[in-house]
Design an enzyme around this catalytic site. Structure first.
Site, short mmCIF file in Angstrom:
data_model
loop_
_atom_site.label_atom_id
_atom_site.label_comp_id
_atom_site.label_asym_id
_atom_site.label_seq_id
_atom_site.Cartn_x
_atom_site.Cartn_y
_atom_site.Cartn_z
CG HIS A 63 -8.72 -110.53 38.82
ND1 HIS A 63 -9.41 -110.40 40.01
CD2 HIS A 63 -9.66 -110.83 37.87
CE1 HIS A 63 -10.70 -110.60 39.80
NE2 HIS A 63 -10.87 -110.87 38.51
CG LEU A 76 -14.21 -103.41 34.20
CD1 LEU A 76 -14.11 -104.48 33.12
CD2 LEU A 76 -12.82 -103.08 34.74
CG ASP A 90 -8.54 -105.16 26.07
OD1 ASP A 90 -8.35 -104.50 25.04
OD2 ASP A 90 -7.70 -105.93 26.56
CB ILE A 132 -6.84 -111.72 27.31
CG1 ILE A 132 -5.86 -112.38 26.34
CG2 ILE A 132 -7.51 -112.77 28.19
CD1 ILE A 132 -6.48 -113.46 25.46
CG HIS A 140 -9.12 -112.01 33.71
ND1 HIS A 140 -8.86 -110.71 33.35
CD2 HIS A 140 -10.24 -111.97 34.47
CE1 HIS A 140 -9.78 -109.92 33.88
NE2 HIS A 140 -10.63 -110.67 34.55
NE ARG A 152 -38.91 -76.43 36.71
CZ ARG A 152 -38.99 -76.32 35.41
NH1 ARG A 152 -38.00 -76.74 34.64
NH2 ARG A 152 -40.06 -75.82 34.84
CB SER A 163 -35.11 -78.53 32.57
OG SER A 163 -35.72 -78.32 31.32
CD GLU A 183 -28.38 -88.38 30.79
OE1 GLU A 183 -29.42 -87.87 30.33
OE2 GLU A 183 -27.64 -89.14 30.11
CG HIS A 222 -38.62 -82.21 35.09
ND1 HIS A 222 -37.73 -81.22 35.41
CD2 HIS A 222 -39.32 -81.75 34.01
CE1 HIS A 222 -37.87 -80.20 34.58
NE2 HIS A 222 -38.84 -80.48 33.73
CG HIS A 277 -39.06 -87.93 29.98
ND1 HIS A 277 -39.09 -88.84 28.95
CD2 HIS A 277 -38.09 -87.05 29.67
CE1 HIS A 277 -38.19 -88.51 28.04
NE2 HIS A 277 -37.56 -87.42 28.45
#
Length: 669
Positions: A29, A120, A156, A188, A260, A355, A382, A409, A459, A471
Site C-alpha cells: 500500500h 482497522l 478513514d 479515499i 491505495h 465466578r 456479575s 466489550e 455465565h 446469553h
C-alpha cells in the site's frame, strides 16, 4: 537549503523508500506512506521521544500506526532514524517470508513496532489503553519516571469501524489529554471516495465525545507542528484532522483509490520521481538526508539519557519495583498467596460458583500482585472482578486499579491489549462468555502478539438459566479453543479456579480466558495438593481399582455431573474413571506418556460439557460418546435446562451402559 526544502526532502525519503519497497515486493500500500509522510516527518523529527538504541525504553512516547496497511511508512521511519532491526536489506525484503517487514506491522518482529495492526480500529483502541496505562503508572511512580505521550496515526477506515466509537468515547470520558490522534484525512478507501459510504462529520463526533479537534493541511509542516504543540498542552485528548492527498506526488494516481493498495508501477514511479525532484536510484538516500534523519534519532534519544538520571535518583525500592514491573516478572508473594488460599479451600471445602471463587482468588492475588488492573464491561457485580480494596480510576484520579469499561466489550479487549503492550501492568476484565463474540478480534490479536491479557468470562453455559439462548454460550468454548496461542481455562471448583488464575498470571507469552459459572459448584478437591494439577490440562479426579471400562471427561460445572455418574456406575459394578479437563491447550503440551495415561484404555469414553462437541475427539476418539449441546439453549431455571437438554448423570450412565452392552454383543458375535 531552507527548512521547508529540508523537510520536503526528508519526507520524500520516506515516500520513496515506501514506493520502492512496495514495487520490489509487487505488493503493498504505497498511498498512505506517500500521503502521510509529511505528518510522520514532523512528528518523528520534532516531537516524538524515542531511542533507536533502546527501543523498549520505559518512558518513550508510543507511536501506533493504526492504519497498519501503510506499514512501509513505519518501516521507513524506523530505518531512517537508526533502529538496527530495520536495515535497508529488510526494507528490500518487504512482505517476504521471514522478513521483519511484514505486510502489516507485527509486534515482536523488531524494535519500534509497538503493536500489531492491520485490522482497522484496533490500533486506535490499543492507543487508548496505552494512554490509560501511562496515567496509572504516573499516579503510582510519579512524573519523573512516567511522563510520555501516545500518538496514533489513523485512516478513514479506522474511524468507520465500530470499535473507534467505543475507544474515543472512553478516552474522552477519561480525559486522556496525552493521547493525540493524527487522522490521515485523504477521503479515499479501496472502493473509491469515502462519500460512497460515509458522510460522518468526524470532528463533530470526536468533539461530542469530549475531544479537542482541529483540522489542518497535512502537507504543511508548520501547521502540523503547531497542531501537535497545541495538542500537547490540551487538557483533553486531541484529534488532528490532517487533510492529505493519498499517493501524494504521483501525477496519475494521487488522490485516487488506485494509489491505495497496489504498486505504482515502474512508469508511474519514474514520473513521480521527476515530479518530486527525487533523482536517486531505488533504495538510495542522499547522504545529507540520511544524516539529518539519524541526527533526529539521536536528538530524540537524549530524552532517554535525561530520564536515566532521574531514574538513578529514585530510591532503591522504587527502582527495583519499577524494573520488575517492566520486565513482567511476578512478585514472589504470589506463590505464597496461592498456597495459602489452596490450604484454606481444602479446609473449608466451599460450594461456590466459580465466578465467586474467582473473586476469592483475586482477593489474594490483588493483595500480592500490585500491577493487576481489573475491570468489567458494566457487569462488575456479575463478573466479580472488583475486590474490596480496589478503587476505580476516574477522569481526575488514576491511582485506582479498577476500570469501569462501560458497555464496550470490543473496545475493552483492545484497550487491554494496549495496556499489556505498554508494560508495567497486568490487565484483566470481565463480561459474559457469550460476548467473547464482541471481543474476538482483539482476543485473536492478543494471541497473535503473545501478550499477557486475562479475560474473565462468566455465565459460561446454559447454567446461567433464565436469560435464555441469547446469553447462553454453546459454541463459544470450541470457538475460543480454535484460536492458536490462547489458553482457555474452565475450572470446576474453587481450588481449580485458584490454580487457573495462577496459570493465567504466569502465562507471559499469551492471553488466557477464564470461563466461569454462575451456579454454585461443590468442592471436589478436598485435600491439599501443593502441585498445580490444572497446569497439566487434564488429570484424574476419580480412579478405579480394576481396569476401567468407562472414562468420563468433563470440564467446569460438568465435572460434578461426571462424578455423580461415576458413583452410579461404580455402584453398579462398572469400573469407571473421571478426568477433569480444565484446559485442552495445556493438556496438548504434556508428554505423550502423560497424555496416554490420562486418556487411558477404557473401551467407553464419554465427554460431558454444556457446549458443543467440537474438539473433544482428542479425548474420546471419533467413536466416543458426548453428553452436551447440539443446539442453542432455552430460557428457564438452570437445573431444568440441564434435564431438558439431557446433560445429567443419568444420561451419561445410560449411554455408558448402552455402549458396553453393544460392545459385549459384538464380542459375542
Amino acid at each position: 537549503m531552507t527548512d521547508l526544502d529540508k523537510h520536503n526532502r526528508m519526507a520524500n525519503a520516506v515516500r520513496f523508500l515506501s514506493i520502492d519497497a512496495v514495487q520490489k515486493a509487487n505488493s503493498g500500500h504505497p498511498g498512505l506512506p506517500m500521503g502521510a509522510a509529511d505528518i510522520a516527518t514532523v512528528l518523528f523529527t520534532r516531537f516524538l521521544r524515542f531511542d533507536p538504541t533502546e527501543p523498549k525504553w520505559a518512558d518513550r512516547d508510543r507511536f501506533v500506526l493504526s492504519a497498519g496497511h501503510g506499514s512501509m511508512l513505519l518501516y521507513s521511519l524506523l530505518h531512517l532514524t537508526g533502529y538496527e532491526d530495520f536495515t535497508l536489506e529488510e526494507l528490500k525484503n518487504f512482505r517476504q517470508l521471514g522478513a521483519r517487514t511484514a505486510g502489516h506491522p507485527e509486534y515482536g518482529h523488531g524494535g519500534g513496532i509497538e503493536t500489531t495492526t492491520g485490522p482497522l480500529g484496533q490500533g486506535l483502541a490499543n492507543a487508548v489503553g496505552m494512554a490509560m496505562t501511562e496515567r496509572m503508572l504516573q499516579a503510582e511512580f510519579g512524573k519523573d519516571l512516567v511522563n510520555h505521550h501516545t500518538y496514533a496515526l489513523v485512516g478513514d477506515g479506522c474511524l468507520m469501524e465500530g470499535i473507534s466509537q467505543e475507544a474515543i468515547s472512553l478516552a474522552g470520558h477519561l480525559k486522556l489529554n496525552k493521547l493525540i490522534v493524527l487522522w490521515d484525512d485523504n477521503g479515499i478507501s479501496i472502493d473509491g471516495s469515502i462519500s460512497l459510504s460515509d458522510s460522518t462529520d468526524q470532528l463533530a463526533r470526536f468533539k461530542a465525545c469530549g475531544w479537542e479537534t482541529v483540522s489542518i493541511d497535512g502537507h504543511n509542516p508548520t501547521q502540523i507542528a503547531s497542531a501537535i504543540e497545541a495538542a500537547r498542552k490540551s487538557d483533553r485528548p486531541t484529534l488532528i484532522a490532517c487533510k492529505t492527498t493519498i499517493g501524494y506526488g504521483s501525477p496519475n494516481k494521487a488522490g485516487k483509490n488506485s494509489a491505495h493498495g497496489s504498486p505504482l508501477g515502474t512508469d508511474e514511479i519514474k514520473i513521480t520521481r521527476e515530479a518530486l525532484g527525487w533523482t536517486d536510484e531505488p533504495f538510495e538516500i542522499p547522504a545529507d538526508i540520511r544524516d539529518a534523519w539519524r541526527i533526529a534519532g539521536l536528538r530524540a534519544a537524549q530524552a532517554n539519557t535525561e530520564w536515566a538520571k532521574r531514574f538513578e535518583a529514585a530510591d532503591a525500592v522504587t527502582r527495583a519495583e519499577f524494573e520488575r514491573r517492566q520486565r513482567g516478572d511476578l512478585p514472589s508473594a504470589l506463590g505464597d498467596a496461592i498456597r495459602a488460599l489452596k490450604t484454606k479451600l481444602a479446609e473449608e471445602k466451599p460450594s461456590l460458583a466459580t465466578r465467586k471463587a474467582s473473586e476469592v482468588a483475586l482477593e489474594a492475588i490483588n493483595a500480592a500482585v500490585p500491577e493487576t488492573i481489573g475491570g468489567s464491561a458494566d457487569l462488575t457485580g456479575s463478573n466479580n472482578t472488583r475486590t474490596k480494596d480496589m478503587k476505580a480510576i476516574t477522569p481526575d484520579d488514576f491511582s485506582g486499579r479498577f476500570v469501569h469499561w462501560g458497555i464496550r466489550e470490543h473496545g475493552m479487549a483492545a484497550a487491554m491489549n494496549g495496556m499489556a503492550l505498554h508494560g508495567g501492568v497486568i490487565p484483566y476484565s470481565g463480561t459474559f462468555l457469550v460476548f467473547t463474540d464482541y471481543c474476538r478480534p482483539a482476543i485473536r490479536l492478543s494471541a497473535l502478539m503473545g501478550i499477557r491479557v486475562i479475560y474473565v468470562m462468566t455465565h459460561d453455559s446454559i447454567g446461567l438459566g433464565e436469560d435464555g439462548p441469547t446469553h447462553q454460550p454453546v459454541e463459544h468454548l470450541a470457538a475460543l479453543r480454535a484460536i492458536p496461542n490462547l489458553l482457555v481455562l474452565r475450572p470446576a471448583d474453587a481450588t481449580e479456579t485458584a490454580e487457573c488464575w495462577q496459570i493465567a498470571l504466569e502465562n507471559r507469552n499469551g492471553p488466557s480466558v477464564l470461563a466461569l459459572t454462575r451456579q454454585n459448584l461443590a468442592a471436589f478437591r478436598t485435600t491439599l495438593e501443593a502441585k498445580n494439577l490444572c497446569a497439566n490440562g487434564a488429570y484424574e479426579v476419580c480412579s478405579c481399582d480394576d481396569e476401567a471400562k468407562v472414562t468420563l471427561f468433563a470440564t467446569g460445572s460438568e465435572v460434578e455431573i461426571a462424578m455423580a455418574a461415576h458413583a452410579q456406575l461404580t455402584e453398579d459394578g462398572i469400573p469407571t474413571r473421571v478426568v477433569s479437563v480444565p484446559s485442552f491447550e495445556l493438556f496438548k503440551k504434556q508428554s505423550d506418556d502423560y497424555r496416554s495415561s490420562i486418556i487411558g484404555t477404557a473401551p467407553v469414553k464419554i465427554a460431558v460439557e454444556a457446549g458443543i462437541e467440537m474438539g473433544w475427539s482428542r479425548f474420546i476418539g471419533d467413536d466416543g460418546l458426548f453428553v452436551g449441546m447440539d443446539s442453542f439453549g432455552a430460557s428457564g431455571p438452570y437445573k431444568e435446562l440441564y434435564e431438558h437438554f439431557g446433560i445429567t448423570a443419568e444420561v451419561a450412565v445410560s449411554k455408558a451402559k448402552a455402549r458396553l452392552e453393544a460392545l459385549e454383543k459384538t464380542t459375542e458375535e
